[in-house]
Design a protein around this motif. Structure first.
Motif, mmCIF file in Angstrom:
data_model
loop_
_atom_site.group_PDB
_atom_site.id
_atom_site.type_symbol
_atom_site.label_atom_id
_atom_site.label_comp_id
_atom_site.label_asym_id
_atom_site.label_seq_id
_atom_site.Cartn_x
_atom_site.Cartn_y
_atom_site.Cartn_z
ATOM 1 N N ALA A 1 2.638 13.364 -11.060
ATOM 2 C CA ALA A 1 3.693 14.212 -11.625
ATOM 3 C C ALA A 1 3.754 14.077 -13.149
ATOM 4 O O ALA A 1 4.004 15.055 -13.856
ATOM 5 N N PHE A 2 3.530 12.886 -13.657
ATOM 6 C CA PHE A 2 3.524 12.635 -15.100
ATOM 7 C C PHE A 2 2.165 12.972 -15.739
ATOM 8 O O PHE A 2 2.073 13.064 -16.954
ATOM 9 N N ASN A 3 1.130 13.092 -14.898
ATOM 10 C CA ASN A 3 -0.252 13.190 -15.382
ATOM 11 C C ASN A 3 -0.553 12.033 -16.339
ATOM 12 O O ASN A 3 -1.143 12.193 -17.408
ATOM 13 N N HIS A 4 -0.121 10.860 -15.912
ATOM 14 C CA HIS A 4 -0.271 9.629 -16.702
ATOM 15 C C HIS A 4 -0.409 8.499 -15.693
ATOM 16 O O HIS A 4 0.498 8.272 -14.904
ATOM 17 N N HIS A 5 -1.526 7.796 -15.716
ATOM 18 C CA HIS A 5 -1.866 6.905 -14.610
ATOM 19 C C HIS A 5 -1.970 5.447 -15.040
ATOM 20 O O HIS A 5 -2.606 5.144 -16.049
ATOM 21 N N LEU B 1 1.083 -3.359 -11.883
ATOM 22 C CA LEU B 1 0.916 -2.106 -12.620
ATOM 23 C C LEU B 1 0.874 -2.411 -14.111
ATOM 24 O O LEU B 1 1.669 -3.205 -14.602
ATOM 25 N N ARG B 2 -0.069 -1.775 -14.793
ATOM 26 C CA ARG B 2 -0.204 -1.906 -16.249
ATOM 27 C C ARG B 2 -0.237 -0.503 -16.840
ATOM 28 O O ARG B 2 -0.998 0.344 -16.392
ATOM 29 N N VAL C 1 3.502 5.273 -6.129
ATOM 30 C CA VAL C 1 3.089 5.180 -7.537
ATOM 31 C C VAL C 1 2.114 6.308 -7.870
ATOM 32 O O VAL C 1 2.215 6.944 -8.925
ATOM 33 N N ALA C 2 1.193 6.590 -6.974
ATOM 34 C CA ALA C 2 0.214 7.654 -7.200
ATOM 35 C C ALA C 2 0.906 9.007 -7.342
ATOM 36 O O ALA C 2 0.551 9.804 -8.225
ATOM 37 N N ILE D 1 0.838 -1.206 0.000
ATOM 38 C CA ILE D 1 0.000 0.000 0.000
ATOM 39 C C ILE D 1 0.871 1.254 0.000
ATOM 40 O O ILE D 1 0.585 2.221 -0.712
ATOM 41 N N ALA D 2 1.943 1.253 0.760
ATOM 42 C CA ALA D 2 2.868 2.397 0.771
ATOM 43 C C ALA D 2 3.463 2.595 -0.628
ATOM 44 O O ALA D 2 3.618 3.734 -1.091
ATOM 45 N N PHE D 3 3.788 1.502 -1.307
ATOM 46 C CA PHE D 3 4.302 1.583 -2.669
ATOM 47 C C PHE D 3 3.252 2.191 -3.597
ATOM 48 O O PHE D 3 3.571 3.033 -4.437
ATOM 49 N N VAL D 4 2.001 1.796 -3.446
ATOM 50 C CA VAL D 4 0.927 2.354 -4.276
ATOM 51 C C VAL D 4 0.820 3.864 -4.051
ATOM 52 O O VAL D 4 0.597 4.616 -5.007
ATOM 53 N N ASP D 5 1.001 4.326 -2.822
ATOM 54 C CA ASP D 5 1.014 5.765 -2.563
ATOM 55 C C ASP D 5 2.131 6.453 -3.347
ATOM 56 O O ASP D 5 1.937 7.533 -3.912
#
Length: 97
Positions: free
Chosen positions: A51-55, A67-68, A45-46, A39-43
């Motif tokens: 920052a990239f405006n790409h999710h 992640l895909r 990643v978010a 979950i900390a990693f997902v934070d």
């Protein structure tokens, strides 16, 4: 313009753990020692994604985060997907300590 499948494969040689799926996604599964570390990693990643405006698509299965990435607007994998995947790998390396 999206990369060709051959170009994607060349880029993936430099990205540990990432694979091409259906010639339109890159995907990686990250495994953690606990649910909360995932979950900390997902934070993280978010924050990178914002920052990239790409999710990415994110799936959390207990201790595994998948992640895909794809660039919908062009229908395939682009440089932003590759750059973002590299940053996710860096975040994972930091999380592992």
């Amino acid at each position: 313009m999206p990369f060709t499948p051959q170009e994607v494969e060349v880029h993936l040689e430099q990205l540990e753990g990432w694979e091409m799926e259906e010639e339109r996604w890159i995907i990686r599964k990250f495994t953690f020692s606990s649910f909360m570390k995932g979950i900390a990693f997902v934070d993280e990643v978010a924050a990178i994604s914002e920052a990239f405006n790409h999710h990415p698509f994110i799936t959390i299965d207990h201790r595994t985060v998948t992640l895909r990435l794809t660039s919908w607007e062009v229908g395939g994998i682009t440089g932003i997907d590759i750059k973002e995947a590299a940053q996710y790998n860096e975040a994972f390396d930091k999380a592992r300590g």
